[in-house]
Design a protein around this motif. Structure first.
Motif, PDB file in Angstrom:
ATOM      1  N   ASP A  28       9.991  -6.325   3.851  1.00  0.00           N
ATOM      2  CA  ASP A  28       9.392  -5.377   2.895  1.00  0.00           C
ATOM      3  C   ASP A  28       7.890  -5.442   2.300  1.00  0.00           C
ATOM      4  O   ASP A  28       7.137  -6.284   2.602  1.00  0.00           O
ATOM      5  N   PRO A  29       7.395  -4.375   1.891  1.00  0.00           N
ATOM      6  CA  PRO A  29       6.112  -4.261   1.600  1.00  0.00           C
ATOM      7  C   PRO A  29       5.619  -5.404   0.406  1.00  0.00           C
ATOM      8  O   PRO A  29       6.417  -5.411  -0.488  1.00  0.00           O
ATOM      9  N   ARG A 111      -0.107 -10.558   4.966  1.00  0.00           N
ATOM     10  CA  ARG A 111       0.793  -9.297   4.144  1.00  0.00           C
ATOM     11  C   ARG A 111      -0.044  -8.020   3.727  1.00  0.00           C
ATOM     12  O   ARG A 111       0.735  -7.583   2.983  1.00  0.00           O
ATOM     13  N   ARG A 140      -3.784  -1.701  -0.405  1.00  0.00           N
ATOM     14  CA  ARG A 140      -3.582  -0.299  -0.189  1.00  0.00           C
ATOM     15  C   ARG A 140      -4.517   0.565  -0.591  1.00  0.00           C
ATOM     16  O   ARG A 140      -5.202   0.268  -1.643  1.00  0.00           O
TER      17      ARG A 140
END
Length: 207
Positions: A28-29, A111, A140
């Protein structure tokens, strides 16, 4: 009481030894939670972390330096006079150093890019990460998905002050049936999670 069995440690390139925890599926993000001044990673309740995991995030919590089980500074704190004059010690660390800790932890874990969720000073750290590392895989790049902040500030002394024209406007009683004006959509453009508290001081509890 803190369950230390879940804690993991890494010494970052800058020399800081950081304590962190990971919850959720590695596929998962990632979402990195950044706590406020004097708050360790247990400030984020298990209910809140579980809600993020159930939403589809791998949750990473870290103790900021000088808190929890991470590295503590060996330099003395600034004197009251320095604080009043806003003159930091020359050997003090800054928000930029704390932002580097967060970015280096994400890169160590492999990650990135990650969502950043900060509370109070943690929100300022998140903003600093976004400003200083916009093109690295530690964060991000899209602003509205990059960070979410609660109870924090931009670092601008005018933060929170209304525009001059609004401050000078006379107060008028609204007509019956007129909806109350609140925060505009543009002011919320960098926030897409709503946090609800339980009433327990200092704890963020649920989405």
């Amino acid at each position: 009481m803190r369950d230390d069995a879940q804690d993991r440690f890494v010494t970052l390139p800058g020399g800081t030894r950081v304590c962190y925890r990971i919850d959720g599926d590695p596929g998962d993000p990632p979402a990195l939670l950044l706590a406020g001044l004097g708050e360790d990673l247990t400030m984020w309740s298990e209910r809140f972390v579980s809600a993020l995991v159930a939403t589809g995030f791998q949750v990473i919590r870290m103790d900021n330096r000088d808190c929890g089980r991470s590295t503590y500074a060996i330099t003395p704190p600034p004197s009251t006079l320095r604080q009043l004059l806003a003159r930091p010690r020359p050997d003090a660390y800054t928000l930029a150093d704390m932002a580097a800790d967060a970015a280096q932890l994400i890169e160590h874990l492999g990650r990135g890019p990650a969502h950043l969720i900060g509370r109070s000073m943690g929100g300022m750290i998140a903003q600093t990460v976004a400003a200083r590392y916009p093109h690295r895989r530690a964060v991000r790049r899209h602003r509205h998905r990059c960070r979410d902040s609660a109870c924090t500030a931009r670092g601008d002394s005018r933060n929170g002050a209304p525009p001059a024209r609004r401050a000078r406007a006379p107060r008028r009683r609204p007509r019956r049936g007129t909806p109350r004006k609140g925060i505009s959509v543009s002011e919320l453009s960098t926030t897409d999670h709503v946090v609800i508290g339980t009433g327990r001081p200092g704890e963020i509890d649920a989405l």
